[in-house]
Scaffold this motif. Structure first.
Motif, PDB file in Angstrom:
ATOM      1  N   THR C   2      43.835  66.238  22.561  1.00  0.00           N
ATOM      2  CA  THR C   2      43.334  67.478  22.511  1.00  0.00           C
ATOM      3  C   THR C   2      41.899  67.614  21.708  1.00  0.00           C
ATOM      4  N   GLN C   3      41.219  68.983  22.125  1.00  0.00           N
ATOM      5  CA  GLN C   3      39.976  68.897  21.594  1.00  0.00           C
ATOM      6  C   GLN C   3      39.993  69.076  19.998  1.00  0.00           C
ATOM      7  N   VAL C   4      41.093  69.442  19.395  1.00  0.00           N
ATOM      8  CA  VAL C   4      41.221  69.679  17.894  1.00  0.00           C
ATOM      9  C   VAL C   4      41.596  67.969  17.482  1.00  0.00           C
ATOM     10  N   ASN C   5      42.317  67.237  18.116  1.00  0.00           N
ATOM     11  CA  ASN C   5      42.351  65.714  17.828  1.00  0.00           C
ATOM     12  C   ASN C   5      40.810  65.091  17.955  1.00  0.00           C
ATOM     13  N   THR C   6      40.235  65.493  18.917  1.00  0.00           N
ATOM     14  CA  THR C   6      38.690  64.738  18.868  1.00  0.00           C
ATOM     15  C   THR C   6      37.942  65.115  17.477  1.00  0.00           C
ATOM     16  N   LEU C   7      38.116  66.408  17.177  1.00  0.00           N
ATOM     17  CA  LEU C   7      37.333  66.906  15.966  1.00  0.00           C
ATOM     18  C   LEU C   7      37.789  66.034  14.836  1.00  0.00           C
ATOM     19  N   ILE C   8      39.111  66.017  14.582  1.00  0.00           N
ATOM     20  CA  ILE C   8      39.612  65.131  13.551  1.00  0.00           C
ATOM     21  C   ILE C   8      39.080  63.940  13.479  1.00  0.00           C
ATOM     22  N   ASP C   9      39.233  63.070  14.663  1.00  0.00           N
ATOM     23  CA  ASP C   9      38.669  61.714  14.725  1.00  0.00           C
ATOM     24  C   ASP C   9      36.944  61.823  14.201  1.00  0.00           C
ATOM     25  N   GLN C  10      36.398  62.785  14.783  1.00  0.00           N
ATOM     26  CA  GLN C  10      34.823  62.866  14.416  1.00  0.00           C
ATOM     27  C   GLN C  10      34.833  63.011  12.684  1.00  0.00           C
ATOM     28  N   VAL C  11      35.575  63.942  12.413  1.00  0.00           N
ATOM     29  CA  VAL C  11      35.553  63.966  10.727  1.00  0.00           C
ATOM     30  C   VAL C  11      36.025  62.933   9.835  1.00  0.00           C
ATOM     31  N   ALA C 169      27.546  78.442   8.739  1.00  0.00           N
ATOM     32  CA  ALA C 169      28.776  78.212   8.360  1.00  0.00           C
ATOM     33  C   ALA C 169      29.161  79.405   7.021  1.00  0.00           C
ATOM     34  N   ILE C 170      30.197  80.108   7.272  1.00  0.00           N
ATOM     35  CA  ILE C 170      30.588  81.257   6.342  1.00  0.00           C
ATOM     36  C   ILE C 170      31.895  80.711   5.443  1.00  0.00           C
ATOM     37  N   SER C 171      31.839  80.626   4.217  1.00  0.00           N
ATOM     38  CA  SER C 171      32.912  80.348   3.318  1.00  0.00           C
ATOM     39  C   SER C 171      33.848  81.473   2.751  1.00  0.00           C
ATOM     40  N   GLY C 172      35.000  81.456   2.860  1.00  0.00           N
ATOM     41  CA  GLY C 172      35.924  82.412   2.223  1.00  0.00           C
ATOM     42  C   GLY C 172      37.103  81.872   2.210  1.00  0.00           C
ATOM     43  N   PRO C 173      38.249  82.443   2.179  1.00  0.00           N
ATOM     44  CA  PRO C 173      39.541  82.185   2.249  1.00  0.00           C
ATOM     45  C   PRO C 173      39.944  81.274   3.432  1.00  0.00           C
ATOM     46  N   SER C 174      39.331  81.639   4.560  1.00  0.00           N
ATOM     47  CA  SER C 174      39.182  80.581   5.755  1.00  0.00           C
ATOM     48  C   SER C 174      37.581  80.540   5.812  1.00  0.00           C
ATOM     49  N   ASP C 175      37.160  79.264   6.059  1.00  0.00           N
ATOM     50  CA  ASP C 175      35.824  79.273   6.496  1.00  0.00           C
ATOM     51  C   ASP C 175      35.674  79.183   8.044  1.00  0.00           C
ATOM     52  N   PHE C 176      34.475  79.782   8.656  1.00  0.00           N
ATOM     53  CA  PHE C 176      34.383  79.822  10.061  1.00  0.00           C
ATOM     54  C   PHE C 176      32.754  79.218  10.135  1.00  0.00           C
ATOM     55  N   GLU C 181      26.106  74.719  19.764  1.00  0.00           N
ATOM     56  CA  GLU C 181      26.681  73.904  21.067  1.00  0.00           C
ATOM     57  C   GLU C 181      27.561  74.714  22.158  1.00  0.00           C
ATOM     58  N   SER C 182      28.223  75.510  21.359  1.00  0.00           N
ATOM     59  CA  SER C 182      29.352  76.323  22.173  1.00  0.00           C
ATOM     60  C   SER C 182      29.754  77.666  21.664  1.00  0.00           C
ATOM     61  N   ASP C 183      30.130  78.356  22.602  1.00  0.00           N
ATOM     62  CA  ASP C 183      30.940  79.655  21.929  1.00  0.00           C
ATOM     63  C   ASP C 183      32.029  79.605  21.097  1.00  0.00           C
ATOM     64  N   GLN C 184      32.369  78.428  20.737  1.00  0.00           N
ATOM     65  CA  GLN C 184      33.694  78.203  20.059  1.00  0.00           C
ATOM     66  C   GLN C 184      33.426  78.710  18.626  1.00  0.00           C
ATOM     67  N   VAL C 185      34.322  79.065  17.742  1.00  0.00           N
ATOM     68  CA  VAL C 185      34.186  79.040  16.261  1.00  0.00           C
ATOM     69  C   VAL C 185      35.393  78.339  15.909  1.00  0.00           C
ATOM     70  N   ILE C 186      35.015  77.464  15.008  1.00  0.00           N
ATOM     71  CA  ILE C 186      35.875  76.659  14.267  1.00  0.00           C
ATOM     72  C   ILE C 186      36.402  77.361  12.795  1.00  0.00           C
ATOM     73  N   GLU C 187      37.617  77.402  12.772  1.00  0.00           N
ATOM     74  CA  GLU C 187      38.168  78.094  11.559  1.00  0.00           C
ATOM     75  C   GLU C 187      38.852  77.040  10.714  1.00  0.00           C
ATOM     76  N   ILE C 188      38.486  76.721   9.433  1.00  0.00           N
ATOM     77  CA  ILE C 188      39.056  75.899   8.459  1.00  0.00           C
ATOM     78  C   ILE C 188      39.790  76.510   7.316  1.00  0.00           C
ATOM     79  N   LYS C 189      41.052  76.117   7.204  1.00  0.00           N
ATOM     80  CA  LYS C 189      41.902  76.668   6.185  1.00  0.00           C
ATOM     81  C   LYS C 189      42.218  75.513   5.034  1.00  0.00           C
ATOM     82  N   ILE C 268      42.619  73.290  10.892  1.00  0.00           N
ATOM     83  CA  ILE C 268      41.516  73.557  11.792  1.00  0.00           C
ATOM     84  C   ILE C 268      42.114  74.244  12.957  1.00  0.00           C
ATOM     85  N   GLN C 269      41.234  75.093  13.481  1.00  0.00           N
ATOM     86  CA  GLN C 269      41.539  76.220  14.573  1.00  0.00           C
ATOM     87  C   GLN C 269      40.323  76.379  15.309  1.00  0.00           C
TER      88      GLN C 269
END
Lengths: 271, 271, 271
Positions: C2-11, C169-176, C181-189, C268-269
């Motif tokens: 999945t795309q999330v798994n790719t992100l995790i590997d990159q992190v 990058a916008i920080s808060g209770p969730s970070d966005f 690169e893309s229209d996707q927004v990454i949310e980090i809890k 991550i979402q």
């Protein structure tokens, strides 16, 4: 009595004098180190004052027990204060310590100031191997303000700096201390691999050397400050091997050092 | 209901207001204290902003709940900001606290600025016994920025400062608070012998007084801030009597204070 | 995969690169954050240098792995250094991060400088919801430097900032995290409710983004830095739910993060 035993007695005596006299120490230091260095001095028994403006530098330096100058993140006003305070200390025979943070061709502004400050004959020059090596005229590829050279390789070339200073101290896994007094080099072991992972530990060591210089002969003072740090770092690491906890334990150990702990844990060699 | 009980209720109410309103507090403070004071304010419930440049001082001071000015390690730009912010606070009736760190003949630059700032009528002047004594016109032999005088001996002479300020607070083993409101002097006990061994605790207390001034009458606010510190220091020392651990516990106790703890541990006397 | 798994590997890979390369990171930051940000960088594996004067800015920025600029408490000399270092980074294609602390009409001096700095195309703009919202042209009633807006409401309007920067990058209770690169927004809890109660955590996150940018692609680096903080904050809070202890545990967790912990605790979402 061996020479090492004599040194140990001198270190213990210096520590006792620091507790008794709590000398006033002026630090002109960087914004990263100012809080930490003040807390280190308070923990070790001294009384810090971070007066770093040129308008009060002369009158204030006249009343302090010793002065510490550190070039980590200078502003123009601090630079002026450094020159005035160093000149005053030199003129009034007040001991002072120079920590030439980042001395290198790429940081010319501060390096020129260090060259100027050397004319006021610091009592002690202290730094990491990269800084001391560059200051001693060696070529260096220092990575920023942290040292990439080995302190052991450097101290042999650092003797040239004894023209400008009574004492030269090079910190690293082992610390090496050179002195005008003799051809001997003092090596101090201890500390912890975590100390370089906490910012401003080196800068604070410079301030602590100044504190000891206010109550003991320069050479003894430099050794005593390094021993104080080395034992505290070693004992803290035994209690707390992670970075956050280590930093708390390190402050505890700086604070609770005593004559017995010095005698038990000091690790000093004469070369 | 006794007068002391009334005071305790007012302190509890001020603490509750601080939690509820989380006022924005501007601190123009020294480089040693800035991080620690901001953390103290956050721990106690306020919202700190260390805006200290002259170009934003006027517009920013207009929107804050209170202002704290501390002269520990001033730069020229900070000095300009202090004058602008103090004038703005005075004009807009925003409460502000003056901490004349190092006020003494040997530190003339800042002492002259303190004299100027007094014309803008600080709501509260706070300092240690040496600073307050010198400010009140007594001769003092202050050792740097730490106090060598006894707060108890000083407060009797400090009343003259009530010409410039609604409230005068002298910190020491006991804290003494004088007010324009009455001839009574409030004494607050508590704290720990370790507090003076941590740098910037006094400076942070000044910031905390400002925070309380944003939500309570000046006199109550000054008492409440000292009580907050005194109880946190006392409870922290009971848990952690060494310097590093104490500092961690102190932040915990500032953060976890509540109405019950205030009522149980407050130690206040009226003279 | 999945795309999330790719992100995790990159992190995970970015974290490993940071440990291996320990890049030199220049921070021009505020007096409140300088010590804390340097310690965060050291804990996370980077090598910080807080060089912030205009006289060394150009030559120094040329040799760093990345640059972080933060406008918390600027002085005139820092402002000059910011412009020189940002221009140098832009010219030399060195990644750099802009943290527009306090961007608002009431703090015009810094806000004008932020507008100037944007012309040097920061690799990443990071801030809280109030700052990012105002920067994106929204009206904001920011209370000082802390955010009163919700990060979730803001990220939709922040895309306009991708004209000036590869990543926002916008920080808060969730970070966005938004990217060119893309229209996707990454949310980090993750993280902890105590992080906003410790000063300079946001500023230090900006420095950490810069550190990751020195060893990984901008987008991955920004995500990795937020994940590093989010996991450390979450694990620290599980161990220590009071402010003083939490801050110690947070530094421990920043330091002891590893590949396994990342894989186990990342939240991550993709939107």
């Amino acid at each position: 009595m061996t020479q090492v035993n004599t040194l140990i007695d001198q270190v213990v005596f210096a520590w006792q004098e620091l507790q008794k006299k709590s000398p006033l120490i002026q630090c002109i230091t960087n914004q990263v180190a100012s809080n930490y260095a003040a807390n280190v001095l308070l923990a070790c028994g001294a009384s810090p004052a971070m007066i770093d403006n040129p308008y009060e530098a002369e009158s204030f330096t006249r009343i302090v027990g010793a002065l510490s100058i550190n070039l980590g993140t200078p502003s123009s006003e601090q630079m002026q204060a450094m020159k005035i305070s160093a000149a005053t200390a030199h003129q009034e025979s007040i001991p002072w310590v120079l920590d030439p943070v980042g001395y290198s061709p790429v940081l010319k502004w501060r390096s020129d100031m260090v060259d100027t400050l050397l004319t006021f004959m610091p009592s002690v020059i202290r730094g990491n191997a990269s800084e001391i090596s560059t200051l001693a005229g060696e070529q260096s590829l220092s990575k920023g303000v942290d040292s990439t050279l080995n302190s052991e390789d450097v101290y042999k070339h650092a003797k040239v700096l004894l023209k400008s200073s009574q004492c030269v101290a090079i910190s690293g896994p082992s610390d090496f201390i050179l002195s005008q007094e003799s051809d001997q080099v003092i090596e101090i072991k201890g500390g912890s691999i975590l100390q370089p992972r906490i910012t401003a530990t080196g800068c604070s060591l410079g301030a602590l050397i100044a504190a000891y210089c206010a109550v003991a002969p320069i050479n003894t003072a430099t050794i005593a400050a390094h021993v104080h740090f080395a034992i505290a770092g070693k004992l803290a690491y035994e209690k707390a091997p992670t970075l956050g906890q280590f930093n708390v334990a390190f402050m505890d150990e700086l604070f609770t050092l005593n004559a017995e702990k010095i005698k038990q844990h000091i690790d000093i060699q004469i070369h």
